[in-house]
Design a protein around this motif. Sequence first.
Motif, short mmCIF file in Angstrom:
data_model
loop_
_atom_site.label_atom_id
_atom_site.label_comp_id
_atom_site.label_asym_id
_atom_site.label_seq_id
_atom_site.Cartn_x
_atom_site.Cartn_y
_atom_site.Cartn_z
N GLY A 172 -3.21 -3.03 -17.02
CA GLY A 172 -3.86 -1.98 -16.25
C GLY A 172 -5.36 -2.15 -16.18
N VAL A 173 -5.99 -2.50 -17.30
CA VAL A 173 -7.45 -2.70 -17.31
C VAL A 173 -7.83 -3.90 -16.45
N ILE A 174 -7.09 -4.98 -16.59
CA ILE A 174 -7.41 -6.18 -15.80
C ILE A 174 -7.24 -5.90 -14.31
N SER A 175 -6.18 -5.19 -13.93
CA SER A 175 -5.96 -4.91 -12.51
C SER A 175 -7.02 -3.97 -11.95
N ALA A 176 -7.61 -3.13 -12.80
CA ALA A 176 -8.66 -2.22 -12.34
C ALA A 176 -10.01 -2.91 -12.20
N THR A 177 -10.16 -4.07 -12.85
CA THR A 177 -11.48 -4.73 -12.87
C THR A 177 -11.49 -6.09 -12.18
N ARG A 178 -10.33 -6.62 -11.84
CA ARG A 178 -10.28 -7.99 -11.33
C ARG A 178 -9.84 -8.11 -9.87
N GLY A 179 -9.66 -7.01 -9.17
CA GLY A 179 -9.39 -7.13 -7.74
C GLY A 179 -7.98 -6.78 -7.34
N GLN A 180 -7.70 -6.98 -6.03
CA GLN A 180 -6.49 -6.49 -5.40
C GLN A 180 -5.24 -7.29 -5.78
N ARG A 181 -5.35 -8.56 -6.00
CA ARG A 181 -4.15 -9.36 -6.26
C ARG A 181 -3.43 -8.89 -7.53
N ILE A 182 -4.19 -8.73 -8.59
CA ILE A 182 -3.58 -8.28 -9.85
C ILE A 182 -3.11 -6.84 -9.71
N SER A 183 -3.84 -6.04 -8.94
CA SER A 183 -3.42 -4.66 -8.72
C SER A 183 -2.09 -4.62 -8.00
N LYS A 184 -1.90 -5.48 -7.01
CA LYS A 184 -0.61 -5.54 -6.31
C LYS A 184 0.50 -6.04 -7.24
N ALA A 185 0.14 -6.95 -8.14
CA ALA A 185 1.12 -7.42 -9.11
C ALA A 185 1.58 -6.28 -10.02
N VAL A 186 0.65 -5.40 -10.40
CA VAL A 186 1.02 -4.25 -11.22
C VAL A 186 1.93 -3.31 -10.45
N ASP A 187 1.66 -3.12 -9.15
CA ASP A 187 2.55 -2.29 -8.32
C ASP A 187 3.95 -2.89 -8.26
N ALA A 188 4.01 -4.21 -8.11
CA ALA A 188 5.33 -4.87 -8.07
C ALA A 188 6.04 -4.74 -9.40
N LEU A 189 5.30 -4.91 -10.50
CA LEU A 189 5.89 -4.75 -11.82
C LEU A 189 6.41 -3.33 -12.02
N SER A 190 5.65 -2.35 -11.53
CA SER A 190 6.08 -0.96 -11.65
C SER A 190 7.38 -0.72 -10.89
N ILE A 224 2.79 2.59 -18.00
CA ILE A 224 1.49 2.60 -18.67
C ILE A 224 0.49 1.74 -17.90
N ALA A 225 0.93 0.59 -17.38
CA ALA A 225 0.03 -0.28 -16.62
C ALA A 225 -0.48 0.44 -15.37
N LYS A 226 0.40 1.11 -14.68
CA LYS A 226 0.00 1.81 -13.44
C LYS A 226 -0.95 2.96 -13.74
N VAL A 227 -0.64 3.76 -14.76
CA VAL A 227 -1.51 4.88 -15.10
C VAL A 227 -2.86 4.38 -15.60
N THR A 228 -2.86 3.31 -16.39
CA THR A 228 -4.11 2.75 -16.89
C THR A 228 -4.99 2.27 -15.75
N ARG A 229 -4.39 1.57 -14.81
CA ARG A 229 -5.17 1.07 -13.67
C ARG A 229 -5.80 2.22 -12.89
N ASP A 230 -5.01 3.23 -12.55
CA ASP A 230 -5.53 4.33 -11.74
C ASP A 230 -6.61 5.12 -12.49
N SER A 231 -6.38 5.35 -13.79
CA SER A 231 -7.35 6.10 -14.58
C SER A 231 -8.64 5.31 -14.77
N MET A 232 -8.51 4.01 -14.98
CA MET A 232 -9.71 3.17 -15.17
C MET A 232 -10.52 3.08 -13.88
N LYS A 233 -9.85 2.99 -12.73
CA LYS A 233 -10.58 2.94 -11.47
C LYS A 233 -11.40 4.20 -11.26
N THR A 234 -10.82 5.34 -11.59
CA THR A 234 -11.54 6.61 -11.45
C THR A 234 -12.73 6.66 -12.41
#
Length: 313
Positions: free
Chosen positions: A117-135, A195-205
Motif C-alpha cells: 500500500g505504501v509503495i503504491s501510494a508513492t511510486r505511481g499508477q502502475r503499482i497502484s493498478k497492481a494493488v487494485d488487481a490484487l484486491s 489492507i493494501a488498498k486501505v493503506t494506499r488510499d489513506s497514505m495518498k490522503t
Amino acid sequence: MLKILWHRLLVSIPLIILVSAITYLLQALVPGDPARTLLGVNASQEQYEQLRVAMNLDAPFLTRYGDYLGGLLHGDLGDSIFTSIPVATSVLQRLPVTLALMVGTVVLAATIGIVFGVISATRGQRISKAVDALSMVGFSLPNFWLGLVLVSILAISLPLFPATGYTRFGDSPSAWLLCLILPWAALALHGLASIAKVTRDSMKTTLDMDYIRTLRAAGVKRSSIVWRHALKNAGIPILTMTGLTMIHCLSGTVLIENVFALPGLGTLAVGAINNHDTPVTQGVVLTFTVIVVIINLIVDMAYTVLNPKVRLS
C-alpha cells in the motif's frame, strides 16, 4: 484508558449472553437428536426415551438454557455429550492452534499489505493498478478453494510442504512452521488485499496534507516522511482494517482448519455441530465471541496510542 477498558468489558457481557442464547436456540432448531445419534438407528424407542431423560433433553427449551446459563455464570461450560470431556478442556487444548493460525495470518497480511500500500501510494499508477488487481483477486477467491489449490501444487505436485496435519511448536519449531505456511497463505490473501488498498488510499490522503509539504520544504528525508510521519498519521484506517481482517480470519479458520486437518476450534465446532453436541458448540462460539471482543478492545486501545487526540466514548 482504564475507564474505556471497563466500559468495553461491561458492554461485552450482555453481548456474550445474547450470543449464547441465539446459538443455543439455533442448535435446538437443527434437525437431529444427540440421543438418537448416540444410540444409533437400531436402538429401541424405550432406550431412546430413557437416554433423553438422562441427558435432560426432555425438559423445555427455556429450562435447559437456564441450566446452561447458570453453569456459565459460574464458569462451567459443561461436558461434551459424546466424550464426557469438559468443554473448557477441549477448548483450551485446541485454542493454541487457532490462535497460531489467526496471528500468523494477520502478521503476514498486515506486513505485506502495508508495504504494498505504501509503495503504491508513492511510486505511481502502475503499482497502484497492481494493488487494485490484487484486491479484486483477493476479494473474489474463496480461501478454502485457494487452500485446495495450494495443497495440489505445493504439497502434492511439488512436495515442499505437508498437505495436512499439525505439529506442536514445542515438539519441532521447524515442522510447526512448515505445516502452517500453506494455511497462512490461503487465509491471508483477502486480508492482504484489503489492507493494501486501505493503506494506499489513506497514505495518498495523508501525503497531500500541508504538514507533509512543510516537512519536504524543511529538507526531511523522503523515507522519514513516508514511513515515520505519514504512515503513523494514516494508521487509524489501516489499524481498523487490520482488526477486521483478524475477525474475518476467525471465521475463515473454520474452513481452513478442515481443509488442512488442523486440530483447532474450527474442526472442533464442525464435529460438534454434526453430532448435535450443544455444550461443545456453545463453548466454541463463546470462545470466538470473547476473541472478537478482545480484538475490538485492542484496536480501541491502539487508537489512543496512534493519536492521543482520539477520545473513545
